[in-house]
Design an enzyme around this catalytic site. Structure first.
Site: not given
Length: 214
Positions: A90, A193, A195
């Site tokens: 990001c 992202h 995650e």
């Protein structure tokens, strides 16, 4: 001895979520990896791989990185001198640019030429770009093996406009075409992202953990 990954702590980013996702990706892929969240230059210098997360404004993140004594110098040595694998997530990806245009013009790391610009106002799409979006490969890279046209989670108001098309590895569309993965040599950045991207995100992280730059 297990390979080491240093997740850079410079006061930005959801560090615990990133750490947990990388740990899970390594575990599910059967990889022995030692993962640490750190701002210790000595640990960074000894790491086999680096991951730079980031959430927030470009200028603030760059200032936070510079404020950690010895951290930027250690990152540059590992990535630019030792040529070990590096991944920015990001804003961590956006910092790779020459400059960012959020709250004025601010210098980035300059590792991948280009600038980070805002989405222009449009009646066709909303800014910020929030939510799930398909990511398509434009230049093959092993870190995206098996993931072409998978969906990933995005959350950003600015996007990376690369100068050299060869550095644009994957794209997504949000009204306009945007860079979703950029890279050169041993350096990678993803706008999404991983995650927060569930199965596809874990696969992407697993690919990064086993990637050996040519």
């Amino acid at each position: 001895m297990a390979e080491t990954l240093a997740i850079i702590d410079y006061g930005s980013g959801n560090l615990r979520s990133v750490e947990k996702a990388v740990e899970r990706a390594a575990r599910e892929a059967g990889l022995a990896r030692h993962i640490s969240v750190t701002d210790d230059p000595a640990i960074i210098l000894s790491a086999d791989r680096l991951l730079l997360p980031g959430v927030g404004a470009f200028a603030a993140c760059m200032a936070g990185l510079k404020a950690r004594k010895g951290v930027l110098e250690a990152i540059e040595h590992v990535a630019l001198v030792e040529h070990r694998p590096f991944l920015g997530i990001c804003v961590g990806m956006q910092l790779l640019a020459s400059k960012g245009l959020e709250f004025g013009e601010n210098d980035g790391l300059g590792w991948i030429p280009g600038e980070v610009a805002p989405f222009e106002p449009s009646t066709e799409f909303r800014a910020p770009h929030m939510g799930w979006n398909k990511v398509t490969t434009v230049s093959h890279h092993s870190v995206f093996d098996g993931l072409d046209d998978e969906v990933f989670y995005f959350a950003h108001s600015f996007h990376f406009e690369v100068e050299n098309d060869a550095h644009n590895l994957c794209v997504a569309r949000h009204g306009i075409e945007i860079s979703a993965v950029v890279g050169r040599d041993n350096i990678l950045g993803c706008q999404f992202h991983p995650e927060k991207s569930q199965r596809a995100g874990l696969a992407f992280l697993s690919n990064f953990l086993t990637w050996s730059p040519a």
